[in-house]
Design a protein around this motif. Sequence first.
Motif, PDB file in Angstrom:
ATOM      1  N   SER A 116      75.773  16.228 -38.810  1.00 28.92           N
ATOM      2  CA  SER A 116      76.332  17.779 -39.175  1.00 28.92           C
ATOM      3  C   SER A 116      77.633  17.442 -39.675  1.00 28.92           C
ATOM      4  CB  SER A 116      77.650  17.268 -38.019  1.00 28.92           C
ATOM      5  OG  SER A 116      77.225  16.451 -36.794  1.00 28.92           O
ATOM      6  N   LYS A 117      78.373  16.347 -39.912  1.00 24.67           N
ATOM      7  CA  LYS A 117      79.519  15.231 -41.309  1.00 24.67           C
ATOM      8  C   LYS A 117      79.474  13.919 -41.982  1.00 24.67           C
ATOM      9  CE  LYS A 117      84.345  14.395 -40.525  1.00 24.67           C
ATOM     10  NZ  LYS A 117      85.860  14.326 -39.259  1.00 24.67           N
ATOM     11  N   GLY A 118      79.331  13.788 -42.689  1.00 23.00           N
ATOM     12  CA  GLY A 118      78.696  12.681 -43.387  1.00 23.00           C
ATOM     13  C   GLY A 118      80.094  12.850 -44.692  1.00 23.00           C
ATOM     14  N   SER A 119      80.595  11.232 -45.213  1.00 22.34           N
ATOM     15  CA  SER A 119      80.784  11.049 -46.584  1.00 22.34           C
ATOM     16  C   SER A 119      80.313  10.051 -47.836  1.00 22.34           C
ATOM     17  CB  SER A 119      82.014  10.839 -46.037  1.00 22.34           C
ATOM     18  OG  SER A 119      82.816   9.783 -45.600  1.00 22.34           O
ATOM     19  N   VAL A 120      79.940   9.574 -48.208  1.00 18.92           N
ATOM     20  CA  VAL A 120      79.512   8.769 -49.416  1.00 18.92           C
ATOM     21  C   VAL A 120      80.747   8.285 -50.306  1.00 18.92           C
ATOM     22  CG1 VAL A 120      78.321   8.229 -50.881  1.00 18.92           C
ATOM     23  CG2 VAL A 120      77.705   9.924 -49.619  1.00 18.92           C
ATOM     24  N   HIS A 121      81.534   7.216 -50.303  1.00 19.64           N
ATOM     25  CA  HIS A 121      82.520   6.536 -51.368  1.00 19.64           C
ATOM     26  C   HIS A 121      81.830   6.107 -52.343  1.00 19.64           C
ATOM     27  CE1 HIS A 121      87.118   6.306 -52.340  1.00 19.64           C
ATOM     28  NE2 HIS A 121      86.644   4.214 -51.821  1.00 19.64           N
ATOM     29  N   PHE A 122      82.704   5.635 -53.311  1.00 19.59           N
ATOM     30  CA  PHE A 122      82.139   4.699 -54.218  1.00 19.59           C
ATOM     31  C   PHE A 122      83.627   4.266 -55.272  1.00 19.59           C
ATOM     32  CE2 PHE A 122      81.771   8.043 -57.087  1.00 19.59           C
ATOM     33  CZ  PHE A 122      82.135   7.489 -58.229  1.00 19.59           C
ATOM     34  N   THR A 123      83.411   2.667 -54.623  1.00 19.12           N
ATOM     35  CA  THR A 123      84.916   2.044 -55.553  1.00 19.12           C
ATOM     36  C   THR A 123      83.857   1.606 -56.834  1.00 19.12           C
ATOM     37  OG1 THR A 123      86.476   1.945 -53.857  1.00 19.12           O
ATOM     38  CG2 THR A 123      86.621   0.531 -55.502  1.00 19.12           C
ATOM     39  N   SER A 124      84.610   1.345 -58.169  1.00 19.53           N
ATOM     40  CA  SER A 124      83.948   0.840 -59.373  1.00 19.53           C
ATOM     41  C   SER A 124      85.228  -0.013 -59.669  1.00 19.53           C
ATOM     42  CB  SER A 124      83.933   1.216 -60.518  1.00 19.53           C
ATOM     43  OG  SER A 124      83.966   0.826 -61.506  1.00 19.53           O
ATOM     44  N   ASN A 125      85.466  -1.623 -59.665  1.00 16.83           N
ATOM     45  CA  ASN A 125      86.368  -2.327 -59.304  1.00 16.83           C
ATOM     46  C   ASN A 125      86.053  -3.541 -60.485  1.00 16.83           C
ATOM     47  OD1 ASN A 125      89.008  -3.931 -58.516  1.00 16.83           O
ATOM     48  ND2 ASN A 125      87.835  -4.635 -56.811  1.00 16.83           N
ATOM     49  N   ALA A 126      86.292  -2.797 -61.452  1.00 17.16           N
ATOM     50  CA  ALA A 126      87.036  -3.609 -62.680  1.00 17.16           C
ATOM     51  C   ALA A 126      87.922  -4.217 -62.721  1.00 17.16           C
ATOM     52  CB  ALA A 126      86.186  -1.984 -63.935  1.00 17.16           C
ATOM     53  N   ASP A 140      88.106   5.106 -57.902  1.00 17.53           N
ATOM     54  CA  ASP A 140      87.629   5.734 -56.802  1.00 17.53           C
ATOM     55  C   ASP A 140      87.100   7.225 -56.671  1.00 17.53           C
ATOM     56  OD1 ASP A 140      87.876   3.359 -54.621  1.00 17.53           O
ATOM     57  OD2 ASP A 140      90.038   3.746 -54.757  1.00 17.53           O
ATOM     58  N   ALA A 141      86.266   7.692 -55.654  1.00 14.71           N
ATOM     59  CA  ALA A 141      85.573   9.318 -55.448  1.00 14.71           C
ATOM     60  C   ALA A 141      85.161   8.770 -54.076  1.00 14.71           C
ATOM     61  CB  ALA A 141      84.526   9.659 -56.614  1.00 14.71           C
ATOM     62  N   SER A 142      84.893  10.208 -53.807  1.00 15.50           N
ATOM     63  CA  SER A 142      84.254   9.867 -52.355  1.00 15.50           C
ATOM     64  C   SER A 142      83.554  11.652 -52.532  1.00 15.50           C
ATOM     65  CB  SER A 142      85.135  10.224 -51.068  1.00 15.50           C
ATOM     66  OG  SER A 142      85.491   9.593 -51.500  1.00 15.50           O
ATOM     67  N   SER A 143      82.999  12.222 -51.812  1.00 15.29           N
ATOM     68  CA  SER A 143      82.258  13.319 -51.544  1.00 15.29           C
ATOM     69  C   SER A 143      81.873  13.714 -49.993  1.00 15.29           C
ATOM     70  CB  SER A 143      80.778  13.471 -51.758  1.00 15.29           C
ATOM     71  OG  SER A 143      79.894  14.912 -51.375  1.00 15.29           O
ATOM     72  N   GLY A 198      74.376  11.334 -26.680  1.00 15.82           N
ATOM     73  CA  GLY A 198      73.838  12.474 -28.221  1.00 15.82           C
ATOM     74  C   GLY A 198      73.760  12.285 -29.340  1.00 15.82           C
ATOM     75  N   VAL A 199      74.851  12.078 -29.682  1.00 18.48           N
ATOM     76  CA  VAL A 199      75.647  11.693 -30.831  1.00 18.48           C
ATOM     77  C   VAL A 199      75.465  10.111 -31.751  1.00 18.48           C
ATOM     78  CG1 VAL A 199      77.586  12.281 -32.737  1.00 18.48           C
ATOM     79  CG2 VAL A 199      77.241  13.987 -30.444  1.00 18.48           C
ATOM     80  N   VAL A 200      74.149  10.400 -32.809  1.00 14.62           N
ATOM     81  CA  VAL A 200      74.290   8.648 -33.363  1.00 14.62           C
ATOM     82  C   VAL A 200      75.679   8.815 -34.573  1.00 14.62           C
ATOM     83  CG1 VAL A 200      73.101   7.767 -34.748  1.00 14.62           C
ATOM     84  CG2 VAL A 200      72.161   9.290 -33.309  1.00 14.62           C
ATOM     85  N   HIS A 201      76.922   7.984 -34.812  1.00 13.19           N
ATOM     86  CA  HIS A 201      77.273   7.713 -35.648  1.00 13.19           C
ATOM     87  C   HIS A 201      77.227   6.726 -36.430  1.00 13.19           C
ATOM     88  CE1 HIS A 201      80.743   9.845 -33.816  1.00 13.19           C
ATOM     89  NE2 HIS A 201      80.005   9.467 -32.322  1.00 13.19           N
ATOM     90  N   PHE A 202      77.087   6.750 -38.183  1.00 11.23           N
ATOM     91  CA  PHE A 202      75.689   5.156 -38.482  1.00 11.23           C
ATOM     92  C   PHE A 202      77.860   5.414 -39.849  1.00 11.23           C
ATOM     93  CE2 PHE A 202      75.486   9.645 -40.163  1.00 11.23           C
ATOM     94  CZ  PHE A 202      75.854   9.682 -41.518  1.00 11.23           C
ATOM     95  N   ASP A 203      77.759   4.191 -40.257  1.00 12.09           N
ATOM     96  CA  ASP A 203      78.152   3.886 -41.608  1.00 12.09           C
ATOM     97  C   ASP A 203      77.733   2.381 -41.462  1.00 12.09           C
ATOM     98  OD1 ASP A 203      79.939   1.114 -40.881  1.00 12.09           O
ATOM     99  OD2 ASP A 203      80.253   2.255 -39.047  1.00 12.09           O
ATOM    100  N   ALA A 204      77.584   2.340 -43.492  1.00 12.99           N
ATOM    101  CA  ALA A 204      77.525   1.334 -43.857  1.00 12.99           C
ATOM    102  C   ALA A 204      77.941   0.961 -45.578  1.00 12.99           C
ATOM    103  CB  ALA A 204      75.153   1.537 -44.619  1.00 12.99           C
ATOM    104  N   LYS A 205      77.740  -0.656 -45.795  1.00 15.81           N
ATOM    105  CA  LYS A 205      78.110  -0.722 -47.052  1.00 15.81           C
ATOM    106  C   LYS A 205      77.629  -1.825 -48.158  1.00 15.81           C
ATOM    107  CE  LYS A 205      83.214  -0.083 -44.925  1.00 15.81           C
ATOM    108  NZ  LYS A 205      83.857  -0.971 -45.216  1.00 15.81           N
ATOM    109  N   PHE A 206      76.997  -0.668 -49.181  1.00 10.06           N
ATOM    110  CA  PHE A 206      76.788  -1.526 -50.172  1.00 10.06           C
ATOM    111  C   PHE A 206      76.639  -1.712 -51.486  1.00 10.06           C
ATOM    112  CE2 PHE A 206      74.747   2.520 -48.971  1.00 10.06           C
ATOM    113  CZ  PHE A 206      74.297   3.130 -50.074  1.00 10.06           C
ATOM    114  N   ILE A 212      78.560  -1.084 -58.032  1.00  8.93           N
ATOM    115  CA  ILE A 212      79.517   0.114 -58.155  1.00  8.93           C
ATOM    116  C   ILE A 212      79.467  -0.785 -56.468  1.00  8.93           C
ATOM    117  CG2 ILE A 212      79.779   2.163 -56.563  1.00  8.93           C
ATOM    118  CD1 ILE A 212      80.550   1.264 -60.202  1.00  8.93           C
ATOM    119  N   ASP A 213      80.482  -1.013 -55.260  1.00  9.07           N
ATOM    120  CA  ASP A 213      80.834  -0.978 -53.516  1.00  9.07           C
ATOM    121  C   ASP A 213      80.701   0.662 -53.807  1.00  9.07           C
ATOM    122  OD1 ASP A 213      81.046  -3.898 -53.985  1.00  9.07           O
ATOM    123  OD2 ASP A 213      82.795  -3.192 -54.575  1.00  9.07           O
TER     124      ASP A 213
END
Length: 184
Positions: free
Chosen positions: A27-37, A43-46, A140-148, A171-172
Amino acid sequence: MRMKTLVTALLIFLASLAGAQQRMLVSKGSVHFTSNAPLEVIDASSNALKGILEMPTRKFAFTAAIKSFKGFNSSLQQQHFNENYLESDRYPKAVFKGKIIEKIDFTQDGTYKVRAKGKLSIHGLEQIRIFKVNLKIIEGVVHFDAKFKVPLSDHDISIPQIVHQKIATEIDVAIQGLFEAPQQ
Protein backbone atom coordinates in the motif's frame (compact mmCIF):
# COMPACT_ATOMS: atom_id res chain seq x y z
CA MET A 1 -30.83 -23.46 -15.20
CA ARG A 2 -30.80 -19.78 -14.21
CA MET A 3 -30.49 -20.72 -10.51
CA LYS A 4 -27.51 -22.98 -11.27
CA THR A 5 -25.74 -20.11 -13.06
CA LEU A 6 -26.42 -17.78 -10.13
CA VAL A 7 -25.07 -20.34 -7.62
CA THR A 8 -21.95 -20.92 -9.76
CA ALA A 9 -21.32 -17.14 -10.00
CA LEU A 10 -21.76 -16.79 -6.24
CA LEU A 11 -19.28 -19.63 -5.55
CA ILE A 12 -16.71 -18.08 -7.89
CA PHE A 13 -17.18 -14.70 -6.16
CA LEU A 14 -16.76 -16.23 -2.69
CA ALA A 15 -13.66 -18.14 -3.82
CA SER A 16 -12.14 -14.91 -5.12
CA LEU A 17 -12.81 -13.22 -1.77
CA ALA A 18 -11.13 -16.10 0.07
CA GLY A 19 -8.12 -15.81 -2.26
CA ALA A 20 -7.97 -12.06 -1.70
CA GLN A 21 -7.82 -12.62 2.06
CA GLN A 22 -4.73 -14.76 1.51
CA ARG A 23 -2.91 -11.99 -0.36
CA MET A 24 -1.60 -8.61 0.65
CA LEU A 25 -0.51 -5.75 -1.59
CA VAL A 26 2.05 -3.01 -1.04
CA SER A 27 0.00 0.00 0.00
CA LYS A 28 3.01 2.23 0.54
CA GLY A 29 6.60 1.39 -0.34
CA SER A 30 9.92 2.82 -1.38
CA VAL A 31 13.31 1.80 -2.67
CA HIS A 32 16.43 3.86 -1.98
CA PHE A 33 19.91 3.32 -3.35
CA THR A 34 23.28 4.84 -2.56
CA SER A 35 26.44 4.73 -4.63
CA ASN A 36 29.26 5.64 -2.26
CA ALA A 37 32.31 6.08 -4.49
CA PRO A 38 35.64 7.73 -3.61
CA LEU A 39 34.81 11.02 -5.37
CA GLU A 40 31.01 11.18 -5.19
CA VAL A 41 27.97 9.92 -3.32
CA ILE A 42 24.82 9.39 -5.37
CA ASP A 43 21.43 8.91 -3.70
CA ALA A 44 18.12 8.22 -5.42
CA SER A 45 14.72 6.91 -4.33
CA SER A 46 11.47 5.66 -5.77
CA ASN A 47 8.12 5.74 -4.00
CA ALA A 48 6.57 3.69 -6.82
CA LEU A 49 7.25 0.27 -5.29
CA LYS A 50 4.56 -2.28 -6.11
CA GLY A 51 4.31 -5.73 -4.60
CA ILE A 52 2.27 -8.71 -3.52
CA LEU A 53 2.60 -11.21 -0.66
CA GLU A 54 0.85 -14.58 -0.64
CA MET A 55 0.63 -15.38 3.05
CA PRO A 56 0.07 -19.18 2.98
CA THR A 57 3.12 -19.81 0.76
CA ARG A 58 5.20 -16.83 2.01
CA LYS A 59 5.92 -16.00 -1.66
CA PHE A 60 6.20 -12.38 -2.68
CA ALA A 61 7.19 -10.14 -5.57
CA PHE A 62 8.26 -6.51 -5.83
CA THR A 63 8.70 -4.28 -8.84
CA ALA A 64 9.87 -0.69 -9.30
CA ALA A 65 10.03 1.28 -12.53
CA ILE A 66 13.61 2.39 -13.17
CA LYS A 67 12.48 5.81 -14.43
CA SER A 68 10.63 6.42 -11.14
CA PHE A 69 13.91 7.00 -9.25
CA LYS A 70 14.43 10.63 -8.26
CA GLY A 71 17.22 12.40 -6.43
CA PHE A 72 20.67 12.19 -7.99
CA ASN A 73 23.11 15.09 -7.94
CA SER A 74 21.97 16.54 -11.26
CA SER A 75 19.46 15.98 -14.02
CA LEU A 76 22.34 14.94 -16.32
CA GLN A 77 23.32 12.25 -13.81
CA GLN A 78 19.72 10.96 -13.77
CA GLN A 79 19.69 10.95 -17.58
CA HIS A 80 22.93 8.93 -17.70
CA PHE A 81 21.54 6.53 -15.08
CA ASN A 82 18.48 5.84 -17.28
CA GLU A 83 20.11 5.91 -20.72
CA ASN A 84 23.67 4.64 -20.26
CA TYR A 85 23.76 2.44 -17.16
CA LEU A 86 20.31 0.92 -16.50
CA GLU A 87 19.04 1.37 -20.08
CA SER A 88 15.54 1.94 -18.70
CA ASP A 89 13.83 2.03 -22.12
CA ARG A 90 15.11 -1.49 -22.78
CA TYR A 91 14.84 -2.75 -19.17
CA PRO A 92 12.06 -0.64 -17.60
CA LYS A 93 11.72 -2.45 -14.25
CA ALA A 94 13.68 -3.93 -11.40
CA VAL A 95 11.94 -7.05 -10.06
CA PHE A 96 12.46 -9.29 -7.05
CA LYS A 97 10.49 -12.54 -6.79
CA GLY A 98 11.08 -14.71 -3.77
CA LYS A 99 9.96 -16.42 -0.64
CA ILE A 100 10.34 -15.78 3.07
CA ILE A 101 12.41 -18.71 4.34
CA GLU A 102 11.16 -18.81 7.93
CA LYS A 103 7.55 -19.70 8.75
CA ILE A 104 5.46 -16.73 9.86
CA ASP A 105 1.99 -16.51 11.33
CA PHE A 106 0.76 -13.32 9.67
CA THR A 107 -2.22 -13.19 12.06
CA GLN A 108 0.06 -12.65 15.09
CA ASP A 109 1.24 -9.13 15.91
CA GLY A 110 4.96 -8.98 16.57
CA THR A 111 8.42 -8.29 15.23
CA TYR A 112 10.18 -10.92 13.14
CA LYS A 113 13.67 -11.12 11.70
CA VAL A 114 13.52 -13.36 8.66
CA ARG A 115 15.43 -14.12 5.48
CA ALA A 116 14.13 -13.75 1.95
CA LYS A 117 15.47 -15.78 -0.94
CA GLY A 118 14.68 -15.12 -4.56
CA LYS A 119 15.70 -13.77 -7.93
CA LEU A 120 16.62 -10.13 -8.38
CA SER A 121 16.28 -8.96 -11.98
CA ILE A 122 17.99 -5.71 -12.93
CA HIS A 123 19.21 -4.67 -16.38
CA GLY A 124 17.82 -7.89 -17.86
CA LEU A 125 19.88 -10.23 -15.66
CA GLU A 126 18.58 -12.35 -12.79
CA GLN A 127 20.69 -13.18 -9.76
CA ILE A 128 19.72 -15.27 -6.74
CA ARG A 129 19.88 -13.28 -3.53
CA ILE A 130 19.31 -14.02 0.14
CA PHE A 131 18.95 -11.08 2.49
CA LYS A 132 17.65 -10.27 5.95
CA VAL A 133 14.24 -8.65 6.35
CA ASN A 134 12.65 -7.02 9.37
CA LEU A 135 8.90 -7.60 9.57
CA LYS A 136 6.60 -5.94 12.05
CA ILE A 137 2.97 -7.06 12.05
CA ILE A 138 0.49 -4.66 13.64
CA GLU A 139 -3.25 -5.32 13.40
CA GLY A 140 -2.99 -7.21 10.12
CA VAL A 141 -0.59 -4.76 8.44
CA VAL A 142 2.89 -6.08 7.61
CA HIS A 143 5.63 -3.45 7.82
CA PHE A 144 8.84 -4.51 6.05
CA ASP A 145 12.33 -3.17 5.64
CA ALA A 146 15.52 -4.66 4.28
CA LYS A 147 18.99 -3.54 3.28
CA PHE A 148 21.30 -5.32 0.87
CA LYS A 149 24.12 -4.73 -1.61
CA VAL A 150 23.98 -5.12 -5.38
CA PRO A 151 27.27 -5.51 -7.27
CA LEU A 152 26.90 -3.80 -10.67
CA SER A 153 28.91 -6.54 -12.36
CA ASP A 154 26.25 -9.12 -11.36
CA HIS A 155 23.82 -7.31 -13.65
CA ASP A 156 26.22 -6.44 -16.48
CA ILE A 157 26.22 -2.74 -15.65
CA SER A 158 29.58 -1.34 -16.71
CA ILE A 159 31.10 1.92 -15.58
CA PRO A 160 33.25 3.88 -18.07
CA GLN A 161 36.80 4.50 -16.90
CA ILE A 162 36.26 8.27 -17.01
CA VAL A 163 33.73 8.11 -14.14
CA HIS A 164 35.19 5.08 -12.36
CA GLN A 165 35.96 7.08 -9.18
CA LYS A 166 32.45 8.61 -9.12
CA ILE A 167 30.28 5.48 -9.24
CA ALA A 168 30.60 2.63 -6.75
CA THR A 169 30.92 -0.92 -8.06
CA GLU A 170 28.57 -2.12 -5.31
CA ILE A 171 25.32 -0.26 -4.60
CA ASP A 172 23.59 -0.11 -1.19
CA VAL A 173 19.85 -0.71 -1.50
CA ALA A 174 17.14 -0.19 1.13
CA ILE A 175 13.52 -1.18 0.69
CA GLN A 176 10.64 -0.48 3.05
CA GLY A 177 6.89 -0.32 3.09
CA LEU A 178 3.58 -1.82 4.12
CA PHE A 179 1.66 -4.88 2.97
CA GLU A 180 -2.10 -4.60 3.53
CA ALA A 181 -5.13 -6.64 2.51
CA PRO A 182 -6.60 -5.32 -0.74
CA GLN A 183 -9.65 -3.08 -0.40
CA GLN A 184 -12.85 -4.87 -1.37
